[in-house]
Write a protein that holds these residues in place. Structure first.
Motif, PDB file in Angstrom:
ATOM      1  N   UNK A 152      96.491  74.926  22.795  1.00 40.14           N
ATOM      2  CA  UNK A 152      95.830  75.202  24.044  1.00 40.14           C
ATOM      3  C   UNK A 152      94.278  74.810  23.774  1.00 40.14           C
ATOM      4  N   UNK A 153      93.853  75.115  22.456  1.00 36.02           N
ATOM      5  CA  UNK A 153      92.537  75.147  22.273  1.00 36.02           C
ATOM      6  C   UNK A 153      92.123  73.739  22.218  1.00 36.02           C
ATOM      7  N   UNK A 154      92.964  72.678  21.663  1.00 35.12           N
ATOM      8  CA  UNK A 154      92.576  71.358  21.675  1.00 35.12           C
ATOM      9  C   UNK A 154      92.751  70.732  23.139  1.00 35.12           C
ATOM     10  N   UNK A 155      93.753  71.296  23.676  1.00 31.62           N
ATOM     11  CA  UNK A 155      93.624  70.651  24.943  1.00 31.62           C
ATOM     12  C   UNK A 155      92.372  71.147  26.063  1.00 31.62           C
ATOM     13  N   UNK A 156      91.864  72.266  25.875  1.00 32.15           N
ATOM     14  CA  UNK A 156      90.746  72.870  26.619  1.00 32.15           C
ATOM     15  C   UNK A 156      89.410  72.166  25.893  1.00 32.15           C
ATOM     16  N   UNK A 157      89.361  71.719  24.843  1.00 33.57           N
ATOM     17  CA  UNK A 157      88.478  71.096  24.232  1.00 33.57           C
ATOM     18  C   UNK A 157      88.002  69.866  24.743  1.00 33.57           C
ATOM     19  N   UNK A 158      89.616  69.201  24.826  1.00 33.50           N
ATOM     20  CA  UNK A 158      89.306  67.728  25.361  1.00 33.50           C
ATOM     21  C   UNK A 158      88.967  67.665  26.953  1.00 33.50           C
ATOM     22  N   UNK A 159      89.009  68.840  27.632  1.00 35.93           N
ATOM     23  CA  UNK A 159      88.542  68.783  29.085  1.00 35.93           C
ATOM     24  C   UNK A 159      87.062  69.167  29.031  1.00 35.93           C
ATOM     25  N   UNK A 160      86.435  69.930  28.181  1.00 38.14           N
ATOM     26  CA  UNK A 160      84.989  70.208  28.458  1.00 38.14           C
ATOM     27  C   UNK A 160      84.274  70.704  27.121  1.00 38.14           C
ATOM     28  N   UNK A 161      85.139  70.158  26.095  1.00 38.88           N
ATOM     29  CA  UNK A 161      84.266  70.389  24.957  1.00 38.88           C
ATOM     30  C   UNK A 161      84.089  71.943  24.371  1.00 38.88           C
ATOM     31  N   UNK A 162      82.851  72.005  23.810  1.00 43.47           N
ATOM     32  CA  UNK A 162      82.909  73.466  22.996  1.00 43.47           C
ATOM     33  C   UNK A 162      82.316  74.418  24.127  1.00 43.47           C
ATOM     34  N   UNK A 163      81.687  74.068  25.224  1.00 44.52           N
ATOM     35  CA  UNK A 163      81.323  74.905  26.083  1.00 44.52           C
ATOM     36  C   UNK A 163      82.541  75.419  26.816  1.00 44.52           C
ATOM     37  N   UNK A 164      83.583  74.579  26.888  1.00 40.98           N
ATOM     38  CA  UNK A 164      84.476  74.908  27.981  1.00 40.98           C
ATOM     39  C   UNK A 164      85.472  76.226  26.970  1.00 40.98           C
ATOM     40  N   UNK A 165      85.733  75.643  25.624  1.00 40.00           N
ATOM     41  CA  UNK A 165      86.359  76.514  24.786  1.00 40.00           C
ATOM     42  C   UNK A 165      85.766  77.862  24.629  1.00 40.00           C
ATOM     43  N   UNK A 166      84.325  77.820  24.712  1.00 37.55           N
ATOM     44  CA  UNK A 166      83.594  79.126  24.720  1.00 37.55           C
ATOM     45  C   UNK A 166      84.035  80.028  25.868  1.00 37.55           C
ATOM     46  N   UNK A 167      84.599  79.527  26.842  1.00 37.34           N
ATOM     47  CA  UNK A 167      84.888  80.301  28.309  1.00 37.34           C
ATOM     48  C   UNK A 167      86.124  81.356  27.666  1.00 37.34           C
ATOM     49  N   UNK A 168      86.784  80.864  26.793  1.00 39.43           N
ATOM     50  CA  UNK A 168      87.958  81.774  26.246  1.00 39.43           C
ATOM     51  C   UNK A 168      87.334  82.838  25.652  1.00 39.43           C
ATOM     52  N   UNK A 169      86.328  82.601  24.901  1.00 41.09           N
ATOM     53  CA  UNK A 169      85.669  83.717  23.875  1.00 41.09           C
ATOM     54  C   UNK A 169      84.806  84.720  24.495  1.00 41.09           C
ATOM     55  N   UNK A 170      84.360  84.466  25.748  1.00 43.14           N
ATOM     56  CA  UNK A 170      83.396  85.403  26.227  1.00 43.14           C
ATOM     57  C   UNK A 170      84.045  86.066  27.751  1.00 43.14           C
ATOM     58  N   UNK A 171      83.480  87.275  27.937  1.00 42.78           N
ATOM     59  CA  UNK A 171      83.993  87.912  29.126  1.00 42.78           C
ATOM     60  C   UNK A 171      83.432  87.127  30.443  1.00 42.78           C
ATOM     61  N   UNK A 172      84.008  87.251  31.652  1.00 37.20           N
ATOM     62  CA  UNK A 172      83.426  86.665  32.845  1.00 37.20           C
ATOM     63  C   UNK A 172      82.226  87.405  33.208  1.00 37.20           C
ATOM     64  N   UNK A 173      82.226  88.848  32.932  1.00 37.04           N
ATOM     65  CA  UNK A 173      81.085  89.384  33.051  1.00 37.04           C
ATOM     66  C   UNK A 173      79.827  89.377  32.173  1.00 37.04           C
ATOM     67  N   UNK A 174      79.934  88.976  30.826  1.00 39.26           N
ATOM     68  CA  UNK A 174      78.734  88.374  30.064  1.00 39.26           C
ATOM     69  C   UNK A 174      78.300  86.965  30.520  1.00 39.26           C
ATOM     70  N   UNK A 175      79.283  86.106  30.576  1.00 36.88           N
ATOM     71  CA  UNK A 175      78.943  84.761  31.262  1.00 36.88           C
ATOM     72  C   UNK A 175      78.123  84.801  32.368  1.00 36.88           C
ATOM     73  N   UNK A 176      78.554  85.288  33.626  1.00 42.61           N
ATOM     74  CA  UNK A 176      77.874  85.312  34.817  1.00 42.61           C
ATOM     75  C   UNK A 176      76.583  86.346  34.561  1.00 42.61           C
ATOM     76  N   UNK A 177      76.621  87.245  33.776  1.00 41.84           N
ATOM     77  CA  UNK A 177      75.191  88.091  33.662  1.00 41.84           C
ATOM     78  C   UNK A 177      74.165  87.118  32.717  1.00 41.84           C
TER      79      UNK A 177
END
Ligand SMILES: Cc1cc2nc3c(=O)[nH]c(=O)nc-3n(C[C@H](O)[C@H](O)[C@H](O)COP(=O)(O)OP(=O)(O)OC[C@H]3O[C@@H](n4cnc5c(N)ncnc54)[C@H](O)[C@@H]3O)c2cc1C
Ligand SMILES: CC(C)=CCC/C(C)=C/CC/C(C)=C/CSC[C@H](N)C(=O)O
Length: 478
Positions: A152-177
Motif C-alpha cells: 500500500x505504501x508503494x502504491x501511495x508513493x507512486x501517486x504523490x511521493x513522500x508528501x502523499x505517504x506522509x499523509x498516512x503518518x500524520x493526523x488530519x488535525x496536525x496537518x490542517x493546523x
C-alpha cells in the motif's frame, strides 16, 4: 512477454466489493479457463447491505459513491445498472447546545455565511482536498496500463511521493493546523464530517481525512436498487463459483499435479453448516479484514509464519427510524420551519448520536417525499446501540425502528503501518488498503491491484511491479 499456462484454480475469500471486483479483474487477466471459487460466509455484498423499513430497502452500510470513483462508475456501466443521486437537502451542524451552522437554499447566502464565520477556510479546504484527489486519480492511469504495486505504501508513493505517504503518518488535525486552519473551523466544520463518515475524530490519518472531506463534493451517487447489486453483478459477470461457507484455515501443501510434478498449492479448509470441506488452489486472495472478530482465518504451516493481524475496527451502529423528528432538540424554530434534512454533530462526549439525516429508499430517484402523516425515514449513526429512551428523545413519535451494528472501518491512529499485500508466494491480502482509507472504491482499487500483481508474479513480469517514475513515464501516453 512469454506467458506461462494460466493457473487451474483461484480462491477468493469474501464476496464484498473487494472480493467480487477481484473475481472480475482476475477473469479479465487470466482468461476463461481458470476456475475461480468465491467464498462467502454471510451475504454477497458484505458491508454493502440494505435494511427494510415498511417494505422499502435502505442502504445500511456503504451508501455514497464519489463522482470520481472511476472503478465503481465502470462497474455500473458494464453491468447495465442505473444510478440515483445520493445527496440532497439542507445540512446543519449541532454542538450539543445549538446549531452552529445552518445551510440555506440559496448558494450565495451559504457563501456569505461561510465567509462571515470562517473567512476563506472553506475554499482553502476544498483546494486541499482537490489537490489530494488530483494525485489520487493517477492510480487509474497506472492500472489501465497494467502496473501493480506490492505494498500500500508503494502504491501511495507512486501517486504523490513522500508528501502523499506522509499523509498516512500524520493526523488530519496536525496537518490542517499546520496549514493554518483555525480551531473553530476544525471543530465546527471538519470534525463533524469525520464523525458522520468514519465515526472518529480529527485524530484519523490525513489521507482518510481527505477522502472523508471529498464527500462534501457535489454529485455523490448510489446504485438504484442498492449498492450491493454491483457485487452480485460482478460475481455473475466473472463467472465465478460462489461457495456459501466459512473459511477456517489456509495451509501451504505440496501436491502432485496431473503432469506428475510436485507443486506447492494452498489448501483452503471451510465449513458449510456443520460439515468441513477442503480444496486446493494455485492462488488465494483474501478480501476480508483479517482479524479474529471479523474473519477468524488461521494460516497453518507457513514458513515464515504469517503473523496475526490486530487491526482494531470501529464499532458503529446504523439505526433507521420512520417517524417525526423532535426538531426542538436542535432548534427553537417551529417544526414546520426547521428545514434541515441532515444534522451533523461536533465532537462532544455528551452527544449520543454522530449524525442524523433523512434517507431515500434504494429505488427512489429523487429526494424523499414525506408520507401523508409528515414522517420521514431517518438514518442515525451512533457509537452505541440507541436505547428506546434515546429514540423517544429524538422523535416526537415513530412507527418503526431497525438497527444494524458494524465493525465498520479501521480505527485510524497514525502513523499507520499497512499490512502486506503479499502474505506468501501466491497468497494476497486486499483489505490492508483500508489502513489508508476505507471506501468501496478503495477496495476496488486494491482488487484491481491484487489481480494485476497475481498475474504479473505468475508470469514473472517483474517490470510491471513497483516501477519508479510512472507518472513521468505515462504522462505523454494516451
Ligand atoms: C456503516 C458504513 C457506512 C459506509 N459508508 C460508505 C460510503 O458511503 N461510501 C463508501 O465508499 N464506503 C462506505 N463504507 C465503507 C465500505 O462499505 C467498505 O469499505 C467496503 O464495503 C469494504 O468492502 P470489502 O469487500 O473490502 O469488505 P467487506 O464488505 O467486509 O467484505 C468481506 C466479506 O468477507 C466475508 N468473510 C469474512 N470472513 C470470512 C470467512 N472466514 N469465510 C468466508 N467469508 C468471509 C464477510 O462476510 C464479507 O461479506 C461504509 C461502511 C460502513 C460499515
Ligand atoms: C476513495 C475516494 C477518493 C473517495 C471516496 C469518498 C467516499 C464516498 C468515502 C466514503 C466515506 C464513508 C465511509 C462514508 C460513510 S457515511 C456515508 C453517508 N454520509 C451516509 O449517510 O451513509
Amino acid at each position: 512477454a512469454e506467458l506461462r499456462a494460466p493457473p487451474d484454480k483461484i480462491a477468493i475469500i469474501g464476496a464484498g466489493i473487494g472480493g467480487t471486483s477481484a473475481a472480475y479483474y482476475l477473469r479479465q487477466k487470466f482468461g476463461k479457463d481458470v476456475k475461480i471459487d468465491l467464498f462467502e460466509r454471510e451475504e454477497v455484498g458484505g458491508r454493502l447491505a440494505t435494511m427494510m423499513v415498511q417494505g422499502q430497502e435502505y442502504e445500511a452500510g456503504g451508501s455514497v459513491i464519489h463522482p470520481l470513483n472511476l472503478h465503481m462508475k465502470r462497474f455500473v456501466k458494464d453491468l447495465g445498472l442505473s444510478t440515483v443521486q445520493a445527496s440532497g437537502g439542507l445540512l446543519g451542524i449541532y454542538n450539543g447546545e445549538a446549531l452552529v451552522f445552518e445551510e440555506s437554499n440559496w448558494f450565495i447566502i451559504n457563501v456569505i455565511k461561510l465567509v462571515w464565520r470562517y473567512g476563506f477556510q472553506s475554499l482553502r479546504m476544498h483546494m486541499w482536498v482537490e489537490d489530494v484527489l488530483d494525485k489520487f486519480m493517477r492510480i487509474y492511469r497506472y492500472q489501465s496500463h497494467d502496473y501493480a504495486f506490492s505494498s500500500v505504501e508503494k502504491l501511495l508513493h507512486a501517486l504523490g511521493g513522500d508528501d502523499f505517504l506522509g499523509l498516512l503518518n500524520r493526523t488530519l488535525l496536525e496537518t490542517l493546523q499546520k496549514a493554518g486552519f483555525s480551531e473553530k473551523f476544525l471543530n465546527e466544520m471538519i470534525a463533524p464530517v469525520m464523525r458522520v463518515n468514519y465515526g472518529q475524530s480529527t485524530d484519523i490519518n490525513a489521507f482518510v481525512g481527505a477522502v472523508s472531506l471529498s464527500c462534501s463534493d457535489s454529485g455523490l451517487w448510489a446504485v438504484e436498487g442498492g449498492n450491493k447489486l454491483v457485487c452480485s453483478g460482478l460475481l455473475q459477470a466473472s463467472k465465478s463459483n460462489l461457495i456459501s461457507g466459512s473459511v477456517m484455515y489456509i495451509e501451504e501443501k505440496t501436491k502432485t499435479k496431473h503432469t506428475g510434478n510436485p507443486a506447492k498449492t494452498y489448501e483452503v479448509v471451510y465449513q458449510i453448516g456443520t460439515e468441513t470441506h477442503s480444496d486446493f488452489y494455485d492462488i488465494v486472495l483474501v478480501a476480508t479484514p483479517l482479524n479474529r472478530k471479523m474473519s477468524n482465518i488461521t494460516f497453518l504451516n507457513f514458513d515464515p509464519p504469517i503473523e496475526e493481524f490486530h487491526q482494531y475496527y470501529q464499532h458503529i451502529v446504523t439505526t433507521l427510524v420512520k417517524g417525526e423528528l423532535n426538531t426542538s432538540i436542535f432548534s427553537s424554530r417551529p417544526i414546520d420551519k426547521f428545514g434541515l434534512s441532515t444534522v451533523l454533530t461536533t465532537d462532544n462526549s455528551d452527544l449520543f448520536i454522530n449524525s442524523i439525516g433523512i434517507v431515500s429508499s434504494v429505488r427512489e430517484k429523487e429526494y424523499p417525499e414525506p408520507s401523508t402523516d409528515g414522517t420521514y425515514v431517518w438514518k442515525i449513526f451512533s457509537q452505541e446501540t440507541l436505547t428506546k429512551a434515546q429514540i423517544l428523545k429524538l422523535f416526537l413519535s415513530y412507527d418503526y425502528a431497525v438497527k444494524k451494528p458494524w465493525l465498520a472501518y479501521p480505527h485510524y491512529k497514525p502513523p499507520e503501518k499497512c499490512p502486506s499485500i503479499i502474505l506468501h508466494d501466491r497468497l494476497y491480502y486486499l483489505s490492508g488498503i483500508e489502513c489508508a482509507a476505507s471506501a468501496m472504491e478503495m477496495s476496488a482499487i486494491a482488487a484491481h491491484n491484487a489481480a494485476l500483481l497475481a498475474y504479473h508474479r505468475w508470469n514473472g513480469h517483474t517490470d510491471m511491479i513497483d516501477q519508479d517514475g510512472l507518472y513521468e513515464k505515462l504522462k505523454t501516453e494516451l
